[in-house]
Motif scaffolding. Structure first.
Motif: not given
Length: 98
Positions: A28-29, A32, A35, A56, A61, A64-66, A68, A71
């Motif tokens: 999943h990570i 993302y 990534n 990244w 990006d 955005s993940y951090r 989400s 995360f």
């Protein structure tokens, strides 16, 4: 593209829980948006210390993940296992030799 390196140190009896969770969420990570690469390393001298190494596309990006839910869930679980404050570095790759 830039590289994110995170050092994490765990209580010895929590390492198995960390590894199990990492294996559940790693795809999943990696998938993302933004990534491009993800690896997990273990310290040779201290088996309770791990590093994630990820590429990244850009800083937004990663941010955005951090922000989400993915995360937030991963970090909420993982931070309970730490025996020391994690450290993180964002670095630019300058040279690759193959």
């Amino acid at each position: 593209m830039f590289v994110r390196i995170v050092k994490m140190s765990f209580h010895e009896d929590k390492v198995a829980a960390f590894l199990e969770n990492f294996h559940e969420v790693k795809q999943h990570i990696r998938n993302y948006p933004g990534n491009r690469f993800l690896e997990l390393y273990r310290d040779k001298d201290n088996p309770s210390v791990f590093f994630t190494y990820s590429y990244w596309e850009n800083e937004s990006d990663l941010e955005s993940y951090r922000q989400s839910e993915l995360f937030k869930e991963v970090w909420a679980f993982t931070k309970k296992l730490f025996n020391d404050k994690p450290q993180a570095w964002s670095v630019d790759k300058l040279v690759t030799l193959e």
